[in-house]
Design a protein around this motif. Structure first.
Motif, short mmCIF file in Angstrom:
data_model
loop_
_atom_site.label_atom_id
_atom_site.label_comp_id
_atom_site.label_asym_id
_atom_site.label_seq_id
_atom_site.Cartn_x
_atom_site.Cartn_y
_atom_site.Cartn_z
N ASN A 42 -10.00 6.64 -4.74
CA ASN A 42 -10.93 7.50 -4.01
C ASN A 42 -11.23 6.85 -2.66
O ASN A 42 -12.01 5.90 -2.58
N ILE A 43 -10.57 7.35 -1.62
CA ILE A 43 -10.75 6.79 -0.27
C ILE A 43 -11.22 7.92 0.64
O ILE A 43 -10.42 8.62 1.27
N PRO A 44 -12.53 8.12 0.71
CA PRO A 44 -13.05 9.26 1.50
C PRO A 44 -12.82 9.09 3.00
O PRO A 44 -12.63 7.97 3.49
N VAL A 45 -12.85 10.21 3.69
CA VAL A 45 -12.76 10.20 5.14
C VAL A 45 -13.99 9.50 5.73
O VAL A 45 -15.09 9.61 5.19
N ALA A 78 -18.89 5.75 -4.56
CA ALA A 78 -17.61 5.90 -5.27
C ALA A 78 -16.42 5.43 -4.43
O ALA A 78 -15.29 5.36 -4.92
N ASP A 79 -16.69 5.08 -3.20
CA ASP A 79 -15.64 4.69 -2.25
C ASP A 79 -14.92 3.42 -2.73
O ASP A 79 -15.54 2.37 -2.89
N GLN A 80 -13.59 3.50 -2.91
CA GLN A 80 -12.84 2.34 -3.39
C GLN A 80 -12.18 1.53 -2.26
O GLN A 80 -11.42 0.60 -2.54
N TRP A 81 -12.47 1.90 -1.02
CA TRP A 81 -11.87 1.17 0.10
C TRP A 81 -12.22 -0.32 0.09
O TRP A 81 -11.32 -1.16 0.33
N LEU A 114 -2.49 9.93 3.68
CA LEU A 114 -3.06 8.75 3.02
C LEU A 114 -2.81 7.49 3.85
O LEU A 114 -3.68 6.61 3.92
N MET A 115 -1.66 7.39 4.48
CA MET A 115 -1.40 6.24 5.36
C MET A 115 -2.33 6.32 6.59
O MET A 115 -2.87 5.31 7.03
N GLN A 116 -2.48 7.53 7.11
CA GLN A 116 -3.38 7.69 8.26
C GLN A 116 -4.81 7.33 7.84
O GLN A 116 -5.54 6.68 8.60
N ARG A 117 -5.21 7.71 6.63
CA ARG A 117 -6.55 7.37 6.11
C ARG A 117 -6.71 5.84 6.04
O ARG A 117 -7.74 5.30 6.44
N VAL A 118 -5.69 5.16 5.53
CA VAL A 118 -5.72 3.69 5.46
C VAL A 118 -5.95 3.11 6.86
O VAL A 118 -6.80 2.23 7.06
N ILE A 119 -5.21 3.64 7.84
CA ILE A 119 -5.32 3.13 9.21
C ILE A 119 -6.71 3.40 9.78
O ILE A 119 -7.32 2.54 10.42
N GLU A 120 -7.22 4.60 9.53
CA GLU A 120 -8.57 4.93 10.00
C GLU A 120 -9.61 3.99 9.40
O GLU A 120 -10.52 3.52 10.07
N LEU A 125 0.87 -1.17 0.00
CA LEU A 125 0.00 0.00 0.00
C LEU A 125 0.91 1.23 0.00
O LEU A 125 1.48 1.60 1.02
N ASN A 126 1.07 1.84 -1.17
CA ASN A 126 1.96 2.99 -1.31
C ASN A 126 1.19 4.27 -1.05
O ASN A 126 0.35 4.68 -1.84
N CYS A 127 1.49 4.92 0.07
CA CYS A 127 0.74 6.11 0.50
C CYS A 127 1.46 7.40 0.18
O CYS A 127 1.30 8.41 0.89
#
Lengths: 218, 218, 218, 218
Positions: free
Chosen positions: B66-69, B78-81, B108-114, B24-26
């Protein structure tokens, strides 16, 4: 985030070997004063003994040893660090236990890490860490806040030193801001109990696994 | 502390299974702009393929998704998570790759973790982490300073999520203060190359080991 | 460490100028959902208005703005960051308000910091920070643990950006491990109330002082 | 991020008072061994004397004092901490100087912070910090990485203790990963020189300002 999770059991792959567990308790308090950190460490050890009756354990109270500042293997004749290194090398699982002071690990835990630098130098010289195939865990108590930061910063050191970190490799307690430290609350906290149980189970599992299948260097 | 250590080899216990590796390249930069973090990740993957030709690898560039909060599994249409979660669940080894911005992991890394919080909730509900028996590594680049702090703070999250962290579970590059970022310097840095090699070797070793001997819950 | 301290009063040196206070609320939740972080920020603003009726205040909910990833002043036509910069430049006191997620500031707070990099570049180019003589404070809420780490890591950024940090420059709430987030507990916490009061008083004092005696560059 | 910024001058508001500057050098090395941290501290003091010839300065080498572990004001008869407290109370500006060991402040800096807890208790008891209106700065050297984390975590402590933190309140040096510590490189680093100059200027400015306009409690 760290709400109580349901307890669960794993199929233990026992290596058939007796494991040595060492706790380095970096509380600022001296014996016989109650150390909250030491008490939580004891809970982890009790959980270990329930899973694996063959385990042998020792808690070293760092505040009662003479560990002078410095970076050599032995700083002076009274230096007790070499005795600690002997125990570290003989252990299969090492639990790094520290209180939190102002958001960070105690000065005694930092001293332990500084003095372990000599072990790292040994690794740099011969390419073989004395700590490979040892498993580590972290135990933290504080009146409030700081456990996760202390935990991550210790894990970072441990991985470079060559330790293996199993899942859920820590147990901690911290209280609500401004209300803070309370031994009774800590003793009753179900999350902390759950973490202690998982830490015991997972460090044992990985240690037995690495006894049977060590990461070996040619 | 992290001086160049002599390269060494280990006896690989191959599980006979083909491993999936996900990066996962942030990086904050978009394709096709050069990502220093992505390039270092590629070096780790190249090292893996030298050891184990059977490994299959993928790098996901998070900035182009597209990784929304939010904290739900799927925030909107549209969320690609959810696509990322699918890849995470299919992977055996996951490398969390981030640049450093002002001393911390990227947004972006923090978003992944959240967003991974939903996986943690799943674990809390059924006592079985979807991430047990997966092995993690960390890849970090920055113009200067912050790698060790970023690394520790990510390791702390990973252990709670259920990942196994092998010894020397990271590879990073940072430059001298005020002189900073330089792709050429990073490419030539022997410590970084050494870390990339050890990270590849150790994540593979532990992943094969856990394939054969998974931590199982009744 | 952060037990309740007795409230106290200071002789305010009023500069005779009306101060602008801006809160950047980096909660992950959208309006109109309750933001614990936003509510604590409001408490600080209420305390300010009691001391200095002339103060004008604004809370910006970052989750409801479009702030894309990137490092330019304006990333695309829909990018709302330039509007935020305008408010930052017009403010005398800025409160950086964030929840804690897995021990760190939220992805939105990290995004704010990344995007402020352009302001720092401006400073590097002309030797004069646009943020000198502005006073900053930090507001943090979390279900448990992480406030002190988040606070320190934000303060580090703020000082390099040119902000002045008065004594006791933060207000936060975190709960006991595993028991965690509870809006009522936060509202009733006397330490948090005390911190909110001191934060209000000290940021106002230093802002009025710097209005009268700015750090000036030739 | 911390590239060299053009030097600049400020109009100093001199309070007409002579300022006392104290450096607490928490290097692990003993006199007369060269301390990189101490040398950088001296550079900051030299910059101060150029701006304000009236300043009086002292560097205390903590490694050569007897500061036992503990939380009392005086732990035993040989305890030299009370002498340090006397110097702290007499100083207008205090520079907290530490090397980095494994990503964190030295055990001696942590010891200083632990022992300052007694000062904090005093504040809790009477609502008036002995450290209000004192200005603090941070000085850090390391072979590589960790300065920003160490800096933030110390700033967090300092603000709660009552210190004022001016803009750009630190000076540090760290080298490239794996290449690391080099006294000559540090001495030649323009960013570090620039930080030393700004730290000197800004701590002096704020200290004179607070001499004339102290934050007072009724």
């Amino acid at each position: 985030m760290y709400k109580t999770k349901p307890a669960s059991e794993c199929h233990m792959h026992h290596s058939g070997k007796s494991l040595n567990v060492l706790v380095l308790n970096c509380s600022l308090k001296h014996e016989p004063e109650l150390s909250n950190t030491g008490e939580l460490a004891q809970l982890v050890l009790d959980n270990m003994k329930e899973i694996d009756t063959d385990v042998s354990t020792e808690i070293v109270r760092m505040s009662d040893l003479n560990i002078p500042v410095g970076l050599d293997f032995k700083e002076n004749d009274a230096d007790q660090w070499p005795e600690v290194v002997k125990k570290i090398k003989a252990a299969d699982i090492i639990l790094f236990a520290t209180p939190i002071w102002w958001g960070e690990r105690s000065s005694l835990m930092q001293r332990v890490i500084e003095r372990m630098d000599a072990l790292d130098e040994e690794y740099i010289a011969n390419g073989r860490s004395a700590l490979y195939n040892k498993v580590a865990g972290v135990i933290i108590t504080g009146s409030e806040d700081g456990a996760l930061n202390v935990m991550g910063s210790i894990m970072m050191v441990l991985t470079w030193l060559g330790f293996t970190l199993p899942p859920e490799c820590a147990a901690y307690w911290v209280g609500e801001v401004g209300i803070g430290g309370d031994t009774e609350k800590r003793r009753m906290n179900k999350s902390t109990m759950h973490m202690a149980k998982n830490l015991a189970r997972n460090t044992l599992y990985y240690s037995h696994l690495l006894k049977q299948h060590p990461l070996e260097m040619k």
